[in-house]
Structure formats: structure tokens, C-alpha cells
Write an enzyme that holds these catalytic residues in place. Structure first.
Site, PDB file in Angstrom:
ATOM      1  CE  LYS A  26      38.636  41.862  49.854  1.00  0.00           C
ATOM      2  NZ  LYS A  26      38.386  40.526  49.318  1.00  0.00           N
ATOM      3  NE  ARG A  77      45.966  36.748  53.523  1.00  0.00           N
ATOM      4  CZ  ARG A  77      46.780  37.808  53.490  1.00  0.00           C
ATOM      5  NH1 ARG A  77      48.021  37.690  53.920  1.00  0.00           N
ATOM      6  NH2 ARG A  77      46.361  38.962  53.035  1.00  0.00           N
ATOM      7  CD  GLU A 105      41.081  43.779  47.950  1.00  0.00           C
ATOM      8  OE1 GLU A 105      40.727  43.099  46.968  1.00  0.00           O
ATOM      9  OE2 GLU A 105      41.679  43.306  48.926  1.00  0.00           O
ATOM     10  CB  SER A 124      41.343  38.901  56.847  1.00  0.00           C
ATOM     11  OG  SER A 124      41.838  38.001  55.890  1.00  0.00           O
ATOM     12  N   GLY A 125      43.696  40.685  55.331  1.00  0.00           N
ATOM     13  CA  GLY A 125      45.023  41.268  55.180  1.00  0.00           C
ATOM     14  C   GLY A 125      46.131  40.748  56.068  1.00  0.00           C
ATOM     15  NE  ARG A 160      46.539  32.151  50.993  1.00  0.00           N
ATOM     16  CZ  ARG A 160      47.341  33.226  50.862  1.00  0.00           C
ATOM     17  NH1 ARG A 160      48.656  33.100  50.994  1.00  0.00           N
ATOM     18  NH2 ARG A 160      46.834  34.416  50.613  1.00  0.00           N
TER      19      ARG A 160
HETATM   20  P1  13P Z   1      42.610  38.406  52.709  1.00  0.00           P
HETATM   21  O1  13P Z   1      41.334  38.423  53.538  1.00  0.00           O
HETATM   22  O2  13P Z   1      43.402  37.151  52.875  1.00  0.00           O
HETATM   23  O3  13P Z   1      43.401  39.661  52.880  1.00  0.00           O
HETATM   24  O4  13P Z   1      42.154  38.353  51.201  1.00  0.00           O
HETATM   25  C1  13P Z   1      41.140  39.164  50.766  1.00  0.00           C
HETATM   26  C2  13P Z   1      41.366  39.492  49.352  1.00  0.00           C
HETATM   27  O5  13P Z   1      40.543  39.213  48.516  1.00  0.00           O
HETATM   28  C3  13P Z   1      42.601  40.198  48.987  1.00  0.00           C
HETATM   29  O6  13P Z   1      42.491  40.712  47.699  1.00  0.00           O
END
Ligand code: 13P
Length: 332
Positions: free
Chosen positions: A218, A292, A176, A260-261, A32
């Protein structure tokens, strides 16, 4: 009165609030920072995260922050532990506890998330440092051959073992299972894989006797692959995602906080908003746990320069406020 796991989980998905995922590993945060030509050092990482956590108004939109091991141990420039900076604003500190996705034996291109060995001791230490919730991410890859039965079941088992240990240590596990957006598959494939993965995850959570009232899920949204020529409307994604979750997620789960992926930040917000607008008498809260989609704008506004602090914090608060509205279906 003592705080139960269910109390913590409900506080994380209280109306109009969601979670900031700021738990990028040292390798990921370097990527990043590379994108804004900024060197990643322990102090630049601290400065960046301190700016996020001290953004004026953050407590109106953010209920909890997922931290990385380094950050939970770091102090702000004035010596205050970063976890206390959050607690002082009524924001709950959480911690990523998995050790990353590694190649699954015999299944090139697929992964199993590691970190169960010694996890009980690490969890107890994190609880002592102030963390009240935790995160573990399982990763699933869609190709013609995957995800395989082996990957689906190994990751579900690890997620459930992790969740049981986190609850034993008094912390809420965020479970998640992330099906990646990479690939050309259409939304039907994502929906079918999401259903299979979620069913296996909840079966394993039951096997390990995890208390569903004290977890948060998640998941990914149900969405076509990034390289699929046919992309669906915001309402289609919302409908498909809700259909899938209603089929697979027990009503005892207090909240679903999406990742958000790799969606654009605005789409991630629009999709969450559309789901909450559709409503449909859902048994769980629907909110966000974005990395992100909350950080892309402030990262760009900051550019690694302290003179951009005010602009950076304003960009973050704008994204947090928009997602807060989406969590109640009132984003326009
Ligand atoms: P993103 O929203 O960027 O996908 O990240 C969430 C996250 O914690 C991934 O493990």
C-alpha cells in the site's frame, strides 16, 4: 481446500474491487467528526460505520474493509457483529494492527511506527475475531534533512517484522510505507525518496523471509508536495508512479493498493484510472485502499444525522463505483 495467503491477497484485488480503509483510530475519527460538528462516541462511530458497511451495492465494488480494534469488536444496532455484516456480503474483514507513529529517538520530526511487542498475541486474537488481513503503516516525512537513513531503515525493519508475524498468524499483511505529501518538494524528490524507501522495504521483507505472494503493498503515489508551486498532470503522476513501482516491486507481489493520502477524492480516482489505462503489462493488480478519498463525500452528506442515511450511502457508493472503474481503467 484450505485458503492460502495468496488466495486471500488475490481475492482482495479481484478485478474491479478495492479496499475501504475505515480503520481511523479514535483520535483520527474524532477529527473527521469534528469537521461535521458531530460528537464522536462509541455509538456515533458505530452508526457511521454501519451505514457504510450496509450501503446497498457495496459488495460490487469493495473486496475488503480495514477495521480499527473497536469496530472489530462492535455490533450493529440489531446485534450482528460488524465483521459479520461484511462477511455476509462476501467482504473480507481486515484489521489495523500498528499502534501509531511515534517520534524516532534522536530524529525530531521523524517517526517510527510502534506495536511489535506483544503483536503475536494480538494477531491471534484478531484472527479469532474473523480478520483475514492486516495493516501496518510506516510514515516518512520529506524535508531538507529527512527521511534519514535511520528512519528509512527502522520503519522498513518494523514493516517486515510485522509482515512475518501476520503471515505466521495466517493473515495477509498490507505493507504500507507512506511518504507524506506535506511540503514544497517537487515530484523528482518524491520519486527518489519513494524508490529508496521501497527498496529498503523489499530488502527487509526478504531478510525476514516474508512470502511475497501473500502480501499487498500500500504505497503513496509519486506526486509533488502539497505546497509545491509546480503540480504535475494526471498522466505525469501515473507515469512516474508506474516507473517507480516497476523498478522496486517484485513481480511476485499480487497487488498494489494505493492510499489516497490527502489528494482530493477525484484526483485519487483519476490517477488510479490513468495508471490502469497505461497498463504496460504490469505484473501486479493496481487498485485502491482509500480512506479519505472514499469517505470525504459520505461524511459530508451524513453530517451526523440519521435522516441523511440514504444520501450518505449513495455518496459512498458513487465514490466506490468510480474507484472500481478506475481499478480497471474505465473511469471517465
Ligand atoms: P487515506 O486514503 O485517507 O490516505 O487513508 C488510507 C490509510 O489507510 C492510511 O493509513
Amino acid at each position: 481446500m484450505t485458503e492460502t495467503l495468496a488466495d486471500i491477497a488475490q481475492a482482495l484485488v479481484v478485478d474491479g474491487k478495492g479496499i475501504l480503509a475505515a480503520d481511523e483510530s479514535t483520535g483520527t475519527i474524532k477529527k473527521r467528526f469534528d469537521s461535521i460538528s458531530t460528537e464522536s462516541t462509541d455509538s456515533s462511530r458505530r452508526d457511521y460505520r454501519e451505514l457504510l458497511f450496509r450501503a446497498p451495492g457495496i459488495e460490487r465494488y469493495i473486496s475488503g474493509v480495514i477495521l480499527y480494534d473497536e469496530t472489530l469488536r462492535q455490533t450493529a444496532a440489531d446485534g450482528t457483529p460488524l465483521a459479520k455484516v461484511l462477511q455476509d456480503q462476501n467482504i473480507i474483514p481486515g484489521i489495523k494492527v500498528d499502534l501509531g507513529a511515534k517520534t524516532l529517538a534522536g530524529h525530531p520530526g521523524e517517526t517510527i511506527t510502534e506495536g511489535l511487542d506483544g503483536l503475536r498475541d494480538r494477531l491471534n486474537e484478531y484472527a479469532g475475531l474473523g480478520a483475514k488481513f492486516t495493516k501496518w503503516r510506516g510514515v516518512y516525512h520529506i524535508t531538507d534533512e529527512s527521511p534519514s537513513f535511520a528512519a528509512i531503515h527502522a520503519n522498513a525493519h518494523a514493516l517486515a517484522r510485522y509482515a512475518a508475524l501476520a503471515q505466521e498468524a495466517g493473515m495477509v499483511p498490507i505493507v504500507e510505507p507512506e511518504i507524506l505529501m506535506d511540503g514544497e518538494h517537487d515530484i523528482n524528490v518524491c520519486q527518489a525518496v519513494s524508490e529508496e524507501v521501497l527498496r529498503s522495504v523489499f530488502a527487509e521483507l526478504a531478510n525476514q523471509e516474508v512470502e511475497l505472494e501473500g502480501i499487498l503493498l500500500k504505497p503513496n503515489m509519486v506526486i509533488a508536495g502539497q505546497d509545491c508551486p509546480e503540480q504535475n498532470s494526471v498522466d505525469d503522476v501515473a507515469e512516474r508512479t508506474l516507473d517507480t513501482l516497476k523498478r522496486c516491486v517484485p513481480a511476485a507481489v499480487p497487488g498494489i493498493v494505493f492510499l489516497s493520502g490527502g489528494q482530493s477524492d477525484e484526483l485519487a480516482t483519476a490517477h488510479l484510472n490513468a495508471m490502469n489505462k497505461l497498463g504496460r503489462n504490469l505484473p501486479w493488480k493496481l487498485s485502491f485502499s482509500y480512506g479519505r478519498a472514499l469517505q470525504a463525500a459520505p461524511l459530508l452528506a451524513w453530517g451526523g444525522k440519521s435522516e441523511n442515511a440514504t444520501a450518505m450511502q449513495a455518496a459512498f457508493i458513487k465514490r466506490a463505483e468510480d474507484n472500481s472503474k478506475a481499478a480497471t481503467g474505465t473511469y471517465a
